[in-house]
Design an enzyme around this catalytic site. Structure first.
Site, mmCIF file in Angstrom:
data_model
loop_
_atom_site.group_PDB
_atom_site.id
_atom_site.type_symbol
_atom_site.label_atom_id
_atom_site.label_comp_id
_atom_site.label_asym_id
_atom_site.label_seq_id
_atom_site.Cartn_x
_atom_site.Cartn_y
_atom_site.Cartn_z
ATOM 1 N N LYS A 196 0.792 -1.226 0.000
ATOM 2 C CA LYS A 196 0.000 0.000 0.000
ATOM 3 C C LYS A 196 0.832 1.287 0.000
ATOM 4 C CE LYS A 196 -3.271 -1.183 -0.720
ATOM 5 N NZ LYS A 196 -3.481 -1.942 -1.994
ATOM 6 N N SER B 162 -5.004 2.874 3.839
ATOM 7 C CA SER B 162 -5.044 2.218 2.534
ATOM 8 C C SER B 162 -5.136 0.705 2.698
ATOM 9 C CB SER B 162 -3.797 2.605 1.735
ATOM 10 O OG SER B 162 -3.840 2.027 0.458
ATOM 11 N N ARG C 58 -7.515 3.496 -5.152
ATOM 12 C CA ARG C 58 -8.592 3.965 -4.274
ATOM 13 C C ARG C 58 -8.697 5.471 -4.439
ATOM 14 N NH1 ARG C 58 -9.528 5.457 1.180
ATOM 15 N NH2 ARG C 58 -7.285 5.764 1.325
ATOM 16 N N LYS C 59 -7.856 6.220 -3.686
ATOM 17 C CA LYS C 59 -7.905 7.677 -3.798
ATOM 18 C C LYS C 59 -6.594 8.252 -4.314
ATOM 19 C CE LYS C 59 -11.325 9.087 -0.364
ATOM 20 N NZ LYS C 59 -11.471 9.813 0.913
ATOM 21 N N GLY D 91 2.402 2.242 -2.743
ATOM 22 C CA GLY D 91 2.473 2.734 -4.115
ATOM 23 C C GLY D 91 3.121 1.756 -5.085
ATOM 24 N N THR D 92 3.057 0.477 -4.738
ATOM 25 C CA THR D 92 3.628 -0.582 -5.574
ATOM 26 C C THR D 92 3.101 -0.521 -7.008
ATOM 27 O OG1 THR D 92 3.333 -1.894 -3.564
ATOM 28 C CG2 THR D 92 4.148 -3.054 -5.525
ATOM 29 N N TYR E 229 6.573 8.035 -1.492
ATOM 30 C CA TYR E 229 5.349 8.245 -2.275
ATOM 31 C C TYR E 229 5.021 9.734 -2.349
ATOM 32 C CZ TYR E 229 0.311 7.783 -3.421
ATOM 33 O OH TYR E 229 -0.934 7.868 -3.992
ATOM 34 N N HIS F 97 7.787 -7.531 -1.620
ATOM 35 C CA HIS F 97 7.439 -6.882 -0.347
ATOM 36 C C HIS F 97 8.396 -7.347 0.747
ATOM 37 C CE1 HIS F 97 3.857 -5.038 -1.859
ATOM 38 N NE2 HIS F 97 3.127 -6.132 -1.920
HETATM 39 P P1 A3P Z 1 -4.929 4.790 -1.313
HETATM 40 O O1 A3P Z 1 -5.587 3.580 -0.757
HETATM 41 O O2 A3P Z 1 -4.470 5.737 -0.245
HETATM 42 O O3 A3P Z 1 -5.736 5.486 -2.348
HETATM 43 P P2 A3P Z 1 -0.089 -0.452 -3.590
HETATM 44 O O4 A3P Z 1 -0.012 -0.268 -5.048
HETATM 45 O O5 A3P Z 1 1.253 -0.582 -2.922
HETATM 46 O O6 A3P Z 1 -1.049 -1.509 -3.206
HETATM 47 O O7 A3P Z 1 -0.637 0.926 -2.998
HETATM 48 C C1 A3P Z 1 -1.950 1.322 -3.249
HETATM 49 C C2 A3P Z 1 -2.073 2.810 -3.024
HETATM 50 O O8 A3P Z 1 -1.481 3.518 -4.113
HETATM 51 C C3 A3P Z 1 -3.532 3.233 -2.970
HETATM 52 O O9 A3P Z 1 -3.588 4.334 -2.057
HETATM 53 C C4 A3P Z 1 -3.774 3.632 -4.413
HETATM 54 O O10 A3P Z 1 -4.866 4.482 -4.599
HETATM 55 C C5 A3P Z 1 -2.468 4.321 -4.741
HETATM 56 N N1 A3P Z 1 -2.194 4.356 -6.196
HETATM 57 C C6 A3P Z 1 -2.431 3.379 -7.095
HETATM 58 N N2 A3P Z 1 -2.076 3.765 -8.321
HETATM 59 C C7 A3P Z 1 -1.603 5.025 -8.206
HETATM 60 C C8 A3P Z 1 -1.084 5.976 -9.159
HETATM 61 N N3 A3P Z 1 -1.013 5.687 -10.448
HETATM 62 N N4 A3P Z 1 -0.682 7.173 -8.688
HETATM 63 C C9 A3P Z 1 -0.768 7.461 -7.370
HETATM 64 N N5 A3P Z 1 -1.259 6.617 -6.443
HETATM 65 C C10 A3P Z 1 -1.664 5.408 -6.855
#
Ligand code: A3P
Length: 323
Positions: A68, A161, A289-290, A70-71, A219, A131
């Site tokens: 979570k 998240s 998500r957001k 920004g993977t 991030y 991870h």
């Molecule tokens: P939120 O839940 O705060 O919105 P991961 O990819 O490690 O699972 O992390 C997911 C988080 O990255 C989520 O945060 C998601 O919305 C955000 N995310 C996914 N794609 C993104 C993008 N292209 N740019 C910025 N944030 C992104």
């Protein structure tokens, strides 16, 4: 050969019986191995396979994150950057395949019995997401000359998240996990691949010791100054943007392609799924998500915020790191 794999599977079965247990977010329980909490089946097995069977190449690049942080975004950015000479932005694999289909998770795809990707057959430079904490990588990988890009995020946003994501993936047989309970577990370090702070610190220290091998990114920095950090990332991976590319706007093109707005507008990310393993199938839309900084503010109480901030401060004290 085959026997060696059988030994590893045997070790996995033994460890499952003896390792410390704690409550899981998406599985019934987690097991603690080498200081970190892992899902008993896939993840623990993946670590053992990595430690005993993985054949590194000096050109391998690992994208390491705590879940979570920004993977998904990092996968998209790195894939688009490293393959920018092979694809047109108007007809790009990322338009039809979610970011998780472009770069595999090492500890999942290393499975000998689930060959989604045979990692031996991938062309160099291989790109893997992980991870796992840095010290879980065996010495032959670390000393191979490979590189790690680490992306971290502010822990309160990570918690929120993760809580939302978990709620979507948690098996229906298990009772729901309240935010309060998730918060307590997170603070104790109990969440997939946690403790969060310990993982961050392992990579932070490695980045200080070997800045040419481990790039440490945040991030929030990537959100606020995307082109500067994308350029730094490309340079670190040995594919710097040329002046001509910069003038042509290639950096901006990649950022636009990988933006939250663009990726979430694509059909594949609205309706597609990603199969990590036969058991783990995730709707692509759940990875988005957001994408905001500071969403924790509408979820955590003052008391929760203060407790988490205090832990972060204590854990990072003296390290020179702030999040
Ligand atoms: P939120 O839940 O705060 O919105 P991961 O990819 O490690 O699972 O992390 C997911 C988080 O990255 C989520 O945060 C998601 O919305 C955000 N995310 C996914 N794609 C993104 C993008 N292209 N740019 C910025 N944030 C992104």
């Amino acid at each position: 050969g085959e026997e060696n794999y059988e030994e590893t599977y045997q070790k996995h079965r033994e460890l499952m019986l003896i390792l410390p247990k704690a409550k899981g977010w998406m599985t019934e329980y987690l097991l603690q191995y080498q200081g970190f909490w892992l899902k008993p089946m896939d993840e623990l097995k993946g670590v053992l396979l990595l430690q005993n069977h993985f054949k590194p190449r000096p050109s391998d690049i690992f994208l390491a994150t705590f879940p979570k942080c920004g993977t998904t975004w990092l996968k998209a950015l790195v894939f688009a950057t490293m393959h920018r000479f092979s694809f047109d932005f108007s007809n790009h694999p990322l338009l039809n395949t979610g970011p998780h289909g472009c770069i595999p998770f090492l500890e999942v795809h290393i499975y000998k019995d689930y060959p989604v990707t045979n990692v031996e057959l991938l062309a160099s430079p291989r790109l893997f997401a992980t991870h796992l904490a840095y010290h879980m990588f065996p010495e032959n990988v670390i000393s191979s000359g490979c590189k790690f890009v680490y992306l971290c995020r502010e822990p309160k946003d990570v918690l929120i998240s993760k809580w939302y994501f978990m709620a979507k993936l948690r098996p229906k047989e298990l009772p729901p996990l309240s935010l309060r309970e998730a918060f307590e577990l997170f603070c104790e370090g109990v969440s997939d691949y946690g403790p969060f702070w310990d993982q961050v610190l392992v990579y932070w220290k490695a980045s200080l010791e070997s800045p040419d091998k481990v790039l440490f990114l945040k991030y929030e920095d990537l959100r606020r100054e995307p082109s500067m950090f994308l350029k730094r990332l490309a340079e670190f991976m040995g594919q710097p943007f040329s002046l001509e590319e910069e003038e042509k706007g290639v950096v901006q093109e990649i950022l636009k392609l990988c933006s939250f707005e663009n990726l979430t507008s694509l059909e594949v990310n609205k309706t597609g799924v990603h199969r990590f393993s036969p058991e783990i199938v995730v709707n692509n839309r759940d990875f988005f998500r957001k994408g905001q900084i500071g969403d924790w503010e509408s979820h955590l109480t003052v008391e929760m915020k203060e407790k988490l901030d205090r832990i972060t401060e204590q854990k990072f004290m003296g390290s020179g790191l702030t999040l």
